[in-house]
Design a protein around this motif. Structure first.
Motif, PDB file in Angstrom:
ATOM      1  N   ASP A  40      23.935  27.435  69.203  1.00  0.00           N
ATOM      2  CA  ASP A  40      24.967  27.852  70.155  1.00  0.00           C
ATOM      3  C   ASP A  40      24.295  28.624  71.278  1.00  0.00           C
ATOM      4  OD1 ASP A  40      27.075  29.556  71.439  1.00  0.00           O
ATOM      5  OD2 ASP A  40      28.351  28.562  69.977  1.00  0.00           O
ATOM      6  N   ARG A  42      24.827  30.675  74.695  1.00  0.00           N
ATOM      7  CA  ARG A  42      25.873  31.399  75.415  1.00  0.00           C
ATOM      8  C   ARG A  42      25.423  31.889  76.795  1.00  0.00           C
ATOM      9  NH1 ARG A  42      29.788  33.578  71.735  1.00  0.00           N
ATOM     10  NH2 ARG A  42      30.102  31.953  70.162  1.00  0.00           N
ATOM     11  N   SER A 250      27.508  29.892  66.263  1.00  0.00           N
ATOM     12  CA  SER A 250      28.502  30.472  67.165  1.00  0.00           C
ATOM     13  C   SER A 250      28.986  31.824  66.650  1.00  0.00           C
ATOM     14  CB  SER A 250      29.685  29.515  67.301  1.00  0.00           C
ATOM     15  OG  SER A 250      30.716  30.074  68.066  1.00  0.00           O
ATOM     16  N   HIS A 253      26.701  34.873  67.092  1.00  0.00           N
ATOM     17  CA  HIS A 253      26.670  35.532  68.403  1.00  0.00           C
ATOM     18  C   HIS A 253      27.489  36.821  68.412  1.00  0.00           C
ATOM     19  CE1 HIS A 253      24.383  33.238  71.377  1.00  0.00           C
ATOM     20  NE2 HIS A 253      24.716  32.147  70.701  1.00  0.00           N
ATOM     21  N   ASN A 254      28.406  36.979  67.457  1.00  0.00           N
ATOM     22  CA  ASN A 254      29.128  38.253  67.347  1.00  0.00           C
ATOM     23  C   ASN A 254      28.158  39.389  67.048  1.00  0.00           C
ATOM     24  OD1 ASN A 254      31.646  37.077  67.850  1.00  0.00           O
ATOM     25  ND2 ASN A 254      31.940  36.560  65.705  1.00  0.00           N
ATOM     26  N   TYR A 256      25.135  39.561  68.363  1.00  0.00           N
ATOM     27  CA  TYR A 256      24.644  39.910  69.696  1.00  0.00           C
ATOM     28  C   TYR A 256      25.637  40.852  70.377  1.00  0.00           C
ATOM     29  CZ  TYR A 256      20.936  36.288  70.094  1.00  0.00           C
ATOM     30  OH  TYR A 256      19.802  35.540  69.954  1.00  0.00           O
ATOM     31  N   HIS A 264      25.325  38.030  77.049  1.00  0.00           N
ATOM     32  CA  HIS A 264      25.831  36.731  77.481  1.00  0.00           C
ATOM     33  C   HIS A 264      26.162  36.694  78.975  1.00  0.00           C
ATOM     34  CE1 HIS A 264      27.323  36.370  73.058  1.00  0.00           C
ATOM     35  NE2 HIS A 264      26.063  35.964  73.161  1.00  0.00           N
ATOM     36  N   ASP A 270      20.902  33.547  76.340  1.00  0.00           N
ATOM     37  CA  ASP A 270      21.058  33.817  74.911  1.00  0.00           C
ATOM     38  C   ASP A 270      21.355  32.573  74.070  1.00  0.00           C
ATOM     39  OD1 ASP A 270      20.729  36.514  75.534  1.00  0.00           O
ATOM     40  OD2 ASP A 270      22.868  36.732  75.933  1.00  0.00           O
ATOM     41  N   SER A 271      20.526  32.367  73.036  1.00  0.00           N
ATOM     42  CA  SER A 271      20.662  31.209  72.156  1.00  0.00           C
ATOM     43  C   SER A 271      20.471  31.634  70.701  1.00  0.00           C
ATOM     44  CB  SER A 271      19.618  30.143  72.496  1.00  0.00           C
ATOM     45  OG  SER A 271      19.680  29.767  73.854  1.00  0.00           O
ATOM     46  N   ILE A 272      21.225  31.005  69.805  1.00  0.00           N
ATOM     47  CA  ILE A 272      21.055  31.222  68.372  1.00  0.00           C
ATOM     48  C   ILE A 272      21.059  29.868  67.662  1.00  0.00           C
ATOM     49  CG2 ILE A 272      22.018  32.195  66.252  1.00  0.00           C
ATOM     50  CD1 ILE A 272      23.195  34.454  67.858  1.00  0.00           C
ATOM     51  N   ALA A 292      26.479  37.152  61.496  1.00  0.00           N
ATOM     52  CA  ALA A 292      26.637  38.099  62.597  1.00  0.00           C
ATOM     53  C   ALA A 292      26.078  39.467  62.210  1.00  0.00           C
ATOM     54  CB  ALA A 292      28.112  38.217  62.984  1.00  0.00           C
TER      55      ALA A 292
END
Length: 321
Positions: A40, A42, A250, A253-254, A256, A264, A270-272, A292
């Motif tokens: 994901d 962002r 996805s 990203h919480n 982050y 973001h 930003d990528s995960i 997360a």
């Protein structure tokens, strides 16, 4: 639930290599078998390679390796060294006449620290593969974290050094871990205390905690420039397919959002990634929130483990008693 070493998850090796003078590097994950993965992205300015493989409608069932590196888009050449390493060992997707290693990669922008002409390449990534271990993962100024910095919205002279960090937990048979290269525009917060632990410094070179400071600074900046990007991966022993892993990435990203403020932005890439290396059954609604959590904890470790270089202060410099 209790903390474990990231390498206790099993099913993969991690290797790192870095240029300690040019201040850049790469971190390579070599999976024991072709492993399902998702991603994901962002941020507004990612530098990435082969991420379309991870789209649920793409044919690829998994990947053989993952690369996190410095060098901005120049650093994408590093994946070629990983492909060479794997090809020499007959590892890859069988296409009849040969085997093609499936290697995905994301890069941070670290050209403003050290030597702007120093970039991870195939030779460095091949060395990282040779360094790969099932036992040891070094955090801080290693691999892709060599040139990582944070808190850049006040300018270079008031930003801080960060690095690469990891954190993992186990709940019954379920294991979930995160590795992250922390190169954020924003400030870094410890989710346990909600206190800023790294980021923009005040005029005296001291750490200050004011979330609104970014708004004041951003209002004066005409072009923030895409010079940041935090990249990381979730690794779990839970059996998940590519579609579910895209959702896990996805949800991660919480982490982050909890630990990086702001995050973001269009000045970040930003990528995960999320990778499954096991067969333990578990609900995605458990794995996602755990992802997360470990990501946010890994971010704090990336900040705390960094050392000062090239005039950038680190956590140990601004948190002296």
């Amino acid at each position: 639930m209790h903390e474990i070493d990231i390498m206790d998850i099993g099913g993969f090796k991690i290797g790192q290599a870095e240029d300690t003078k040019g201040l850049t590097g790469c971190t390579v994950f070599l999976f024991d078998k072709q492993s399902p993965a998702g991603v994901d992205i962002r941020g507004g300015g990612p530098a990435s390679r082969e991420t379309p493989l991870l789209n649920p409608v793409a044919d690829a069932k998994g990947i053989h390796a993952l690369v996190l590196s410095g060098g901005s888009a120049f650093g994408l050449d590093a994946a070629g060294g990983v492909m060479k390493y794997l090809e020499e060992r007959d590892i890859g997707f069988d296409v009849g006449v040969t085997k093609v290693p499936l290697v995905v990669q994301s890069c941070i922008f670290d050209l403003v620290i050290g030597d702007k002409n120093a970039r991870p390449d195939g030779k460095m990534a091949y060395k990282a593969c040779e360094n790969a271990s099932y036992d040891t993962f070094l955090q801080g100024n290693y691999g892709a974290g060599m040139g990582a910095t944070v808190g850049k919205y006040m300018g270079r002279e008031r930003s801080m050094k960060s690095g690469i960090g990891a954190y993992a937990v186990q709940l019954g048979e379920l294991k979930v871990g995160a590795v992250v290269t922390l190169n954020a525009l924003g400030d870094i917060y410890d989710i346990d205390t909600d206190k800023k632990i790294a980021g923009a410094l005040d005029e005296n070179g001291l750490l200050f905690d004011d979330e609104t400071a970014y708004f004041e600074a951003a209002a004066k900046i005409q072009n923030m420039f895409t010079g940041n990007t935090t990249i990381g991966t979730i690794i779990t022993n839970v059996k998940l397919d590519k579609t579910a892993l895209n959702k896990v990435a996805s949800m991660a990203h919480n982490g982050y959002g909890r630990a990086i403020r702001p995050v973001h932005t269009m000045a970040d890439g930003d990528s995960i990634y999320a990778v499954s290396v096991g067969s333990v059954p578990a609900d995605i609604n458990l794995v996602g929130p755990m992802s997360a959590y470990v990501m946010a904890k890994a971010i704090a470790n990336a900040a705390r483990s960094a050392k000062s270089v090239d005039g950038y202060k680190a956590f140990c410099d601004v948190n002296k008693k």
